[in-house]
Design a protein around this motif. Structure first.
Motif, mmCIF file in Angstrom:
data_model
loop_
_atom_site.group_PDB
_atom_site.id
_atom_site.type_symbol
_atom_site.label_atom_id
_atom_site.label_comp_id
_atom_site.label_asym_id
_atom_site.label_seq_id
_atom_site.Cartn_x
_atom_site.Cartn_y
_atom_site.Cartn_z
ATOM 1 N N VAL A 6 13.910 8.296 0.084
ATOM 2 C CA VAL A 6 14.195 7.862 -1.290
ATOM 3 C C VAL A 6 14.950 6.532 -1.272
ATOM 4 N N LEU A 7 15.947 6.425 -0.404
ATOM 5 C CA LEU A 7 16.723 5.186 -0.303
ATOM 6 C C LEU A 7 15.849 4.024 0.158
ATOM 7 N N LEU A 8 15.000 4.269 1.146
ATOM 8 C CA LEU A 8 14.112 3.220 1.648
ATOM 9 C C LEU A 8 13.129 2.780 0.568
ATOM 10 N N ALA A 9 12.645 3.725 -0.213
ATOM 11 C CA ALA A 9 11.710 3.399 -1.285
ATOM 12 C C ALA A 9 12.370 2.534 -2.355
ATOM 13 N N LYS A 10 13.699 2.652 -2.480
ATOM 14 C CA LYS A 10 14.452 1.819 -3.424
ATOM 15 C C LYS A 10 14.763 0.443 -2.831
ATOM 16 N N GLY A 11 14.336 0.221 -1.583
ATOM 17 C CA GLY A 11 14.614 -1.051 -0.926
ATOM 18 C C GLY A 11 15.945 -1.090 -0.214
ATOM 19 N N CYS A 12 16.650 0.050 -0.167
ATOM 20 C CA CYS A 12 17.970 0.106 0.484
ATOM 21 C C CYS A 12 17.789 0.140 1.994
ATOM 22 N N ARG A 13 18.415 -0.798 2.695
ATOM 23 C CA ARG A 13 18.298 -0.865 4.147
ATOM 24 C C ARG A 13 19.644 -0.691 4.850
ATOM 25 N N ASN A 14 20.692 -0.464 4.075
ATOM 26 C CA ASN A 14 22.017 -0.167 4.636
ATOM 27 C C ASN A 14 22.369 1.256 4.230
ATOM 28 N N ILE A 15 22.393 2.155 5.213
ATOM 29 C CA ILE A 15 22.541 3.583 4.933
ATOM 30 C C ILE A 15 23.589 4.200 5.860
ATOM 31 N N VAL A 16 24.542 4.917 5.274
ATOM 32 C CA VAL A 16 25.489 5.724 6.036
ATOM 33 C C VAL A 16 24.990 7.162 5.954
ATOM 34 N N LEU A 17 24.751 7.769 7.095
ATOM 35 C CA LEU A 17 24.123 9.085 7.149
ATOM 36 C C LEU A 17 25.045 10.115 7.778
ATOM 37 N N HIS A 18 25.324 11.191 7.032
ATOM 38 C CA HIS A 18 26.025 12.349 7.593
ATOM 39 C C HIS A 18 24.960 13.413 7.823
ATOM 40 N N LEU A 54 9.190 -8.888 -0.766
ATOM 41 C CA LEU A 54 9.426 -7.708 0.055
ATOM 42 C C LEU A 54 10.420 -6.779 -0.639
ATOM 43 N N THR A 55 10.216 -5.489 -0.480
ATOM 44 C CA THR A 55 11.150 -4.547 -1.086
ATOM 45 C C THR A 55 12.535 -4.675 -0.494
ATOM 46 N N ILE A 56 12.638 -5.229 0.706
ATOM 47 C CA ILE A 56 13.957 -5.417 1.314
ATOM 48 C C ILE A 56 14.830 -6.334 0.476
ATOM 49 N N ASN A 57 14.191 -7.220 -0.300
ATOM 50 C CA ASN A 57 14.935 -8.121 -1.163
ATOM 51 C C ASN A 57 15.263 -7.479 -2.508
ATOM 52 N N GLN A 58 14.645 -6.339 -2.784
ATOM 53 C CA GLN A 58 14.903 -5.668 -4.052
ATOM 54 C C GLN A 58 16.075 -4.701 -3.954
ATOM 55 N N GLY A 59 16.448 -4.313 -2.743
ATOM 56 C CA GLY A 59 17.500 -3.329 -2.588
ATOM 57 C C GLY A 59 18.722 -3.842 -1.877
ATOM 58 N N ALA A 85 0.848 -1.186 0.000
ATOM 59 C CA ALA A 85 0.000 0.000 0.000
ATOM 60 C C ALA A 85 0.888 1.243 0.000
ATOM 61 N N ASN A 86 0.432 2.306 -0.652
ATOM 62 C CA ASN A 86 1.263 3.501 -0.773
ATOM 63 C C ASN A 86 1.046 4.503 0.357
ATOM 64 N N ASN A 87 0.302 4.100 1.389
ATOM 65 C CA ASN A 87 0.034 5.021 2.498
ATOM 66 C C ASN A 87 0.799 4.642 3.764
ATOM 67 N N VAL A 88 1.913 3.927 3.607
ATOM 68 C CA VAL A 88 2.764 3.566 4.741
ATOM 69 C C VAL A 88 4.117 4.248 4.546
ATOM 70 N N VAL A 89 4.569 4.976 5.567
ATOM 71 C CA VAL A 89 5.831 5.700 5.435
ATOM 72 C C VAL A 89 6.987 4.719 5.316
ATOM 73 N N PRO A 90 8.024 5.066 4.553
ATOM 74 C CA PRO A 90 9.143 4.145 4.317
ATOM 75 C C PRO A 90 9.800 3.603 5.585
ATOM 76 N N ALA A 91 9.915 4.442 6.623
ATOM 77 C CA ALA A 91 10.558 3.979 7.855
ATOM 78 C C ALA A 91 9.750 2.858 8.499
ATOM 79 N N THR A 92 8.430 2.945 8.437
ATOM 80 C CA THR A 92 7.576 1.893 8.996
ATOM 81 C C THR A 92 7.682 0.630 8.164
ATOM 82 N N VAL A 93 7.735 0.784 6.843
ATOM 83 C CA VAL A 93 7.929 -0.369 5.956
ATOM 84 C C VAL A 93 9.214 -1.099 6.323
ATOM 85 N N ALA A 94 10.277 -0.327 6.528
ATOM 86 C CA ALA A 94 11.565 -0.927 6.881
ATOM 87 C C ALA A 94 11.484 -1.679 8.198
#
Length: 328
Positions: A110-122, A53-58, A25-34
């Protein structure tokens, strides 16, 4: 076998939310999806049918959010993260947060929407509270160049206060007692840390801080120009200065030289970061080395390998002595 109810309990959300994630569903925020997907993986929950799962796509991605693109500092950070991405067969996706909380969150989304679950954040825009909450939702998120209490296992940082302490102490050891400090106007976390290190060195030496020694200016080379002109307008009441970064130091040095101020004979200067080529400076700049590339590498490893990885998280600054400091 795990059920939707089990997933909801582990993720801390409702069964309905889990269902919406499964059905994309498109009404769930990416952080909750993750968060839900992480619970599914943890429990071994299998989605029925052909849904994936999108986690397998990224899982071939490593995300990096920097504050800006137009800086050698972030180029070195990206270089370090990219080395680890390649080693692990990951494609690196880099976005910019522009020192703004909303932009940083947008980049993460944007990264979460791409299925990326490994993120380095500055991050320089998000509060400690927001980052702590985000880290709990995203186990693969690692904060670089910043320390937040309570999420140390997902942080890689530099002891910034120790860096300016070393710089100021070095000047004091050369006989200087009137030492200026060029800071930044923006309320970033390392602003306070670096200023405190400067103040600590003065206090240890029994030197009272004079407000006329302090300049707060915008980021960028123009900030260094402004700081130098302000000090000159006040009659340059100092014999040395410590700069928040090398860009401030480089710009200020040029202004002083144009005004006939001999460096280091009349004014000694120490920078911070050691990210600019030596050819930018004449004389060569004494500075504090910030090992940002190494920190980027460790942050990327930590994101991919997990919290139990035995990696250095707290890095120490190093005083690099060159030619811009003179003894009194």
């Amino acid at each position: 076998m795990a059920t939707i109810k089990d997933v909801a309990k582990v993720a801390g959300v409702s069964i309905a939310t889990v269902s919406r994630v499964i059905n994309r569903a498109n009404n769930v925020v990416p952080a909750t999806v993750a968060k839900v997907e992480a619970a599914m993986v943890e429990l071994g929950f299998e989605v029925q049918g052909n849904r994936r799962l999108t986690i397998n796509q990224g899982n071939d991605l490593l995300g990096l959010v920097v504050s800006r693109f137009n800086s050698p500092f972030y180029g070195l950070l990206t270089q370090g993260v990219e080395k680890i991405a390649r080693k692990h067969g990951r494609n690196l996706m880099v976005l910019s947060g522009e020192y703004d909380e909303a932009r940083e969150q947008e980049a993460i989304d944007v990264l979460l929407a791409k299925g990326c679950r490994n993120i380095v954040l500055h991050s320089k825009g998000m509060s400690d509270k927001v980052l702590t909450k985000l880290a709990k939702q995203l186990p693969g998120l690692v904060l670089v160049n910043r320390h937040v209490e309570g999420m140390e296992e997902q942080c890689v940082w530099l002891d910034n206060g120790e860096g300016t302490y070393l710089a100021t102490k070095h000047l004091i050891e050369q006989g200087h007692r009137a030492i200026a400090y060029i800071s930044c106007e923006m309320a970033v976390d390392d602003k306070a840390d670096r200023f405190n290190g400067y103040c600590r060195a003065l206090e240890e030496a029994g030197i009272s801080l004079d407000p006329d020694w302090i300049e707060e200016v915008p980021f960028g080379e123009q900030g260094g120009v402004t700081a130098a002109n302000n000090l000159l307008n006040k009659g340059l009441p100092v014999t040395a200065l410590v700069a928040f970064n090398d860009f401030f130091a480089a710009a200020a040095m040029q202004v002083f030289k144009e005004q006939g101020i001999s460096i280091p004979e009349r004014l000694s200067i120490v920078g911070f970061d050691d990210v600019l080529p030596e050819c930018y400076f004449s004389p060569k700049l004494t500075t504090i080395r910030n090992p940002i590339e190494s920190m980027g590498m460790n942050a990327a490893r930590l994101s991919i390998e997990g919290k139990d990885s035995a990696l250095v998280r707290a890095f120490q600054p190093l005083l690099i002595k060159r030619d811009s400091v003179h003894s009194l």
